[in-house]
Design a protein around this motif. Structure first.
Motif, PDB file in Angstrom:
ATOM      1  N   LEU A  11       0.824  -1.215   0.000  1.00  0.00           N
ATOM      2  CA  LEU A  11       0.000   0.000   0.000  1.00  0.00           C
ATOM      3  C   LEU A  11       0.857   1.263   0.000  1.00  0.00           C
ATOM      4  CD1 LEU A  11      -2.838  -1.052   2.473  1.00  0.00           C
ATOM      5  CD2 LEU A  11      -2.955  -0.912  -0.026  1.00  0.00           C
ATOM      6  N   VAL A  12       1.967   1.247   0.718  1.00  0.00           N
ATOM      7  CA  VAL A  12       2.858   2.409   0.746  1.00  0.00           C
ATOM      8  C   VAL A  12       3.489   2.623  -0.633  1.00  0.00           C
ATOM      9  CG1 VAL A  12       5.026   3.306   1.701  1.00  0.00           C
ATOM     10  CG2 VAL A  12       3.304   2.323   3.218  1.00  0.00           C
ATOM     11  N   ILE A  13       3.932   1.537  -1.267  1.00  0.00           N
ATOM     12  CA  ILE A  13       4.486   1.650  -2.624  1.00  0.00           C
ATOM     13  C   ILE A  13       3.424   2.213  -3.563  1.00  0.00           C
ATOM     14  CG2 ILE A  13       5.296   0.326  -4.634  1.00  0.00           C
ATOM     15  CD1 ILE A  13       6.755  -1.502  -2.616  1.00  0.00           C
ATOM     16  N   GLY A  14       2.189   1.714  -3.460  1.00  0.00           N
ATOM     17  CA  GLY A  14       1.100   2.219  -4.291  1.00  0.00           C
ATOM     18  C   GLY A  14       0.842   3.699  -4.063  1.00  0.00           C
ATOM     19  N   ALA A  15       0.845   4.115  -2.801  1.00  0.00           N
ATOM     20  CA  ALA A  15       0.597   5.524  -2.484  1.00  0.00           C
ATOM     21  C   ALA A  15       1.708   6.416  -3.029  1.00  0.00           C
ATOM     22  CB  ALA A  15       0.466   5.703  -0.966  1.00  0.00           C
ATOM     23  N   VAL A  16       2.951   5.999  -2.845  1.00  0.00           N
ATOM     24  CA  VAL A  16       4.091   6.792  -3.328  1.00  0.00           C
ATOM     25  C   VAL A  16       4.078   6.862  -4.849  1.00  0.00           C
ATOM     26  CG1 VAL A  16       6.618   6.872  -3.489  1.00  0.00           C
ATOM     27  CG2 VAL A  16       5.523   6.386  -1.296  1.00  0.00           C
ATOM     28  N   ALA A  17       3.869   5.722  -5.504  1.00  0.00           N
ATOM     29  CA  ALA A  17       3.858   5.689  -6.969  1.00  0.00           C
ATOM     30  C   ALA A  17       2.698   6.513  -7.526  1.00  0.00           C
ATOM     31  CB  ALA A  17       3.760   4.244  -7.470  1.00  0.00           C
ATOM     32  N   GLY A  18       1.526   6.414  -6.917  1.00  0.00           N
ATOM     33  CA  GLY A  18       0.382   7.208  -7.363  1.00  0.00           C
ATOM     34  C   GLY A  18       0.628   8.699  -7.191  1.00  0.00           C
ATOM     35  N   VAL A  38      -4.327   4.276  -7.960  1.00  0.00           N
ATOM     36  CA  VAL A  38      -3.532   4.551  -9.172  1.00  0.00           C
ATOM     37  C   VAL A  38      -2.193   3.824  -9.097  1.00  0.00           C
ATOM     38  CG1 VAL A  38      -2.280   6.360 -10.431  1.00  0.00           C
ATOM     39  CG2 VAL A  38      -4.635   6.747  -9.717  1.00  0.00           C
ATOM     40  N   GLY A  39      -1.557   3.833  -7.947  1.00  0.00           N
ATOM     41  CA  GLY A  39      -0.267   3.175  -7.780  1.00  0.00           C
ATOM     42  C   GLY A  39      -0.345   1.660  -7.917  1.00  0.00           C
ATOM     43  N   ILE A  40      -1.395   1.049  -7.376  1.00  0.00           N
ATOM     44  CA  ILE A  40      -1.543  -0.404  -7.475  1.00  0.00           C
ATOM     45  C   ILE A  40      -1.795  -0.820  -8.916  1.00  0.00           C
ATOM     46  CG2 ILE A  40      -3.032  -2.350  -6.861  1.00  0.00           C
ATOM     47  CD1 ILE A  40      -3.259  -1.066  -4.057  1.00  0.00           C
ATOM     48  N   ILE A  41      -2.691  -0.122  -9.589  1.00  0.00           N
ATOM     49  CA  ILE A  41      -2.940  -0.429 -11.006  1.00  0.00           C
ATOM     50  C   ILE A  41      -1.674  -0.146 -11.815  1.00  0.00           C
ATOM     51  CG2 ILE A  41      -4.308   0.167 -13.040  1.00  0.00           C
ATOM     52  CD1 ILE A  41      -6.622   0.809 -11.078  1.00  0.00           C
ATOM     53  N   GLY A  42      -0.984   0.925 -11.482  1.00  0.00           N
ATOM     54  CA  GLY A  42       0.278   1.245 -12.145  1.00  0.00           C
ATOM     55  C   GLY A  42       1.338   0.182 -11.908  1.00  0.00           C
ATOM     56  N   ALA A  43       1.353  -0.402 -10.722  1.00  0.00           N
ATOM     57  CA  ALA A  43       2.317  -1.468 -10.435  1.00  0.00           C
ATOM     58  C   ALA A  43       2.064  -2.676 -11.327  1.00  0.00           C
ATOM     59  CB  ALA A  43       2.233  -1.867  -8.966  1.00  0.00           C
ATOM     60  N   GLY A  70       4.274   2.647 -14.579  1.00  0.00           N
ATOM     61  CA  GLY A  70       2.953   2.125 -14.928  1.00  0.00           C
ATOM     62  C   GLY A  70       1.843   3.107 -14.622  1.00  0.00           C
ATOM     63  N   ALA A  71       1.930   3.795 -13.491  1.00  0.00           N
ATOM     64  CA  ALA A  71       0.910   4.770 -13.120  1.00  0.00           C
ATOM     65  C   ALA A  71       0.912   5.972 -14.065  1.00  0.00           C
ATOM     66  CB  ALA A  71       1.117   5.228 -11.675  1.00  0.00           C
TER      67      ALA A  71
END
Length: 84
Positions: A11-18, A38-43, A70-71
């Motif tokens: 979740l932290v990776i997703g938040a940072v990437a988003g 956005v970050g999870i879908i981008g991952a 990806g995001a």
């Protein structure tokens, strides 16, 4: 306990990437939940793309880079469809 830690890191990776993708494409974030989504879908997109291109990423930084790429692609595609 390791499962909870892995989920939190994901979740932290997703938040940072988003958030990073929002800064790159739109100039702003989408709130915590929006950034995570956005970050999870981008991952997922980044992972598939990097695998297809034969690019390997390692560690936390590699995961953030892959998810951010990806995001950014996701947000660019959404932007194209919004304009059409």
């Amino acid at each position: 306990m390791q499962d909870i830690t892995a989920i939190v890191i994901f979740l932290v990776i997703g938040a940072v990437a988003g958030w990073l993708a929002g800064q790159i494409i739109k100039g702003g974030g989408f709130g915590l939940v929006g950034n995570i989504i956005v970050g999870i879908i981008g991952a997922i997109i980044g992972g598939v793309l990097f695998n297809f291109l034969g690019i390997a990423t390692f560690g936390l930084l590699g995961s953030i880079i892959s998810a951010t790429v990806g995001a950014v692609i996701l947000l660019a595609l959404i932007g194209l469809f919004k304009r059409a």
